[in-house]
Design a protein around this motif. Sequence first.
Motif, short mmCIF file in Angstrom:
data_model
loop_
_atom_site.label_atom_id
_atom_site.label_comp_id
_atom_site.label_asym_id
_atom_site.label_seq_id
_atom_site.Cartn_x
_atom_site.Cartn_y
_atom_site.Cartn_z
N PRO A 110 0.84 -1.20 0.00
CA PRO A 110 0.00 0.00 0.00
C PRO A 110 0.87 1.25 0.00
N ALA A 111 0.34 2.33 -0.54
CA ALA A 111 1.00 3.62 -0.39
C ALA A 111 0.68 4.15 1.01
N VAL A 112 1.67 4.76 1.64
CA VAL A 112 1.49 5.24 3.02
C VAL A 112 1.73 6.74 3.06
N PHE A 113 0.73 7.46 3.60
CA PHE A 113 0.82 8.91 3.72
C PHE A 113 0.65 9.29 5.19
N VAL A 114 1.65 9.99 5.74
CA VAL A 114 1.60 10.44 7.13
C VAL A 114 1.29 11.94 7.15
N PHE A 115 0.30 12.30 7.97
CA PHE A 115 -0.13 13.71 8.05
C PHE A 115 0.35 14.31 9.37
N VAL A 116 1.00 15.48 9.28
CA VAL A 116 1.50 16.15 10.48
C VAL A 116 0.99 17.58 10.53
N GLY A 117 0.99 18.16 11.74
CA GLY A 117 0.52 19.53 11.92
C GLY A 117 -0.04 19.68 13.32
N ILE A 118 -0.29 20.91 13.73
CA ILE A 118 -0.76 21.13 15.10
C ILE A 118 -2.28 21.08 15.16
N ASN A 119 -2.80 21.03 16.39
CA ASN A 119 -4.25 21.01 16.59
C ASN A 119 -4.90 22.27 16.02
N GLY A 120 -6.11 22.10 15.52
CA GLY A 120 -6.89 23.25 15.08
C GLY A 120 -6.72 23.63 13.63
N THR A 121 -5.87 22.92 12.90
CA THR A 121 -5.65 23.26 11.49
C THR A 121 -6.65 22.57 10.57
N GLY A 122 -7.40 21.60 11.09
CA GLY A 122 -8.31 20.81 10.25
C GLY A 122 -7.65 19.57 9.70
N LYS A 123 -6.63 19.07 10.40
CA LYS A 123 -5.88 17.92 9.90
C LYS A 123 -6.74 16.67 9.78
N ARG A 150 -4.20 13.33 22.21
CA ARG A 150 -5.37 14.16 22.52
C ARG A 150 -6.57 13.27 22.80
N ALA A 151 -7.19 13.48 23.92
CA ALA A 151 -8.38 12.70 24.30
C ALA A 151 -9.48 12.90 23.27
N GLY A 152 -10.06 11.80 22.80
CA GLY A 152 -11.15 11.87 21.83
C GLY A 152 -10.71 11.91 20.38
N SER A 153 -9.41 11.97 20.14
CA SER A 153 -8.94 12.11 18.76
C SER A 153 -9.25 10.86 17.93
N GLN A 154 -9.08 9.68 18.55
CA GLN A 154 -9.35 8.45 17.81
C GLN A 154 -10.83 8.33 17.47
N ALA A 196 -4.21 2.25 -0.01
CA ALA A 196 -3.55 3.37 0.65
C ALA A 196 -3.83 3.40 2.15
N VAL A 197 -2.83 3.84 2.90
CA VAL A 197 -2.94 4.01 4.35
C VAL A 197 -2.72 5.49 4.67
N LEU A 198 -3.67 6.08 5.40
CA LEU A 198 -3.58 7.47 5.81
C LEU A 198 -3.36 7.51 7.31
N VAL A 199 -2.21 8.03 7.74
CA VAL A 199 -1.83 7.99 9.15
C VAL A 199 -2.02 9.36 9.79
N ASP A 200 -2.92 9.41 10.75
CA ASP A 200 -3.09 10.62 11.55
C ASP A 200 -2.03 10.64 12.65
N THR A 201 -1.58 11.82 13.05
CA THR A 201 -0.61 11.94 14.14
C THR A 201 -1.10 13.01 15.11
N ALA A 202 -0.53 13.03 16.30
CA ALA A 202 -0.95 13.99 17.31
C ALA A 202 -0.71 15.41 16.81
N GLY A 203 -1.71 16.27 17.04
CA GLY A 203 -1.58 17.67 16.63
C GLY A 203 -0.71 18.41 17.61
N ARG A 204 0.53 18.05 17.60
CA ARG A 204 1.46 18.53 18.62
C ARG A 204 1.95 19.93 18.32
N MET A 205 2.33 20.63 19.36
CA MET A 205 3.05 21.87 19.15
C MET A 205 4.45 21.50 18.69
N GLN A 206 4.96 22.22 17.71
CA GLN A 206 6.25 21.85 17.13
C GLN A 206 7.40 22.00 18.11
#
Length: 305
Positions: A110-123, A150-154, A196-206
């Motif tokens: 599968p193609a693997v795409f990892v998404f990064v960014g902070i909370n609140g961006t609409g990731k 983040r609680a509730g993210s899953q 395809a696999v779409l991987v969500d990650t924690a909307g962490r502060m950088q």
Amino acid sequence: MFDKLKKGLNSFVQKITQKTLTEKRLDKALKDLRLTLLQNDVALIAADKICENIKEEQLGEKVGRLENIQKIVSEVLEDSVRNILTLEGQQQEKMDLIEIIQEQNKNGAPAVFVFVGINGTGKTTTIAKIAHFLKQKGFSVVMAASDTFRAGSQEQLAKHAKRVGVKVIKGGGYGSDSAAIAYDAIAHATARSINAVLVDTAGRMQTNKNLMDEMKKIVRVANPDLIIFVGDALAGNDAVSQSEEFNNAVGIDCSILTKIDADARGGTALSIVSTIQKPILFVGTGQGYDDLEAFDAEWFVERIF
């Protein structure tokens, strides 16, 4: 969309065409243009590049009659913006998710795409939009709920997955191993020939070192085909600094800008591309799953000129 930037550029063109163009008048006009760009979220590196391009064109020597000035100045401005967005022509060949998926699938993976960014961006919503987009193209998709910080993210990702009709792989809840979830999702996709696999990650502060280290682990385990930064167009220079930090940490391949339909300034796109030297793949134009548009230089240029 981009109303303030459009107005500022038009004002520059009008100002510079009202009198005979001398070097002194050009220098003064370029100072005003640089300020206008900075006020509209254009990073200094991009603003300087645009002004340098105009200066290098030696407009005073090219203008023979007053009525030609407006056209020439507009063309130089357009070319300057276009060159920044295409990385001086380096990105003429578009980064294509479909081609990447097809190439990986040929090898039985599968193609693997990892998404990064902070909370609140609409990731999370953006990941759902990408899943919806790929499903419309005939591809099967699985999501990895690797935001265990983040609680509730899953649960949030699971709701989106249900709405767009894809499976989501979750872990043991808050604090569970996010890299293991990504691994399980890839294994699930491989065993079932999912495209395809779409991987969500924690909307962490950088600036959060522990969470950035966790994200690096996810990237090592997932070995993604693309690392996609999701930034908020309304965040302006904050989005630029975020993209730079994430790029330094894990190496961004491309970006997606959200909320661009509400962006009156318009400089964030120019700034991110010029700062991290990576293309923008899509822009979010609303809350619906169909509100996703492919981004290219002409799309942007047409909206500000």
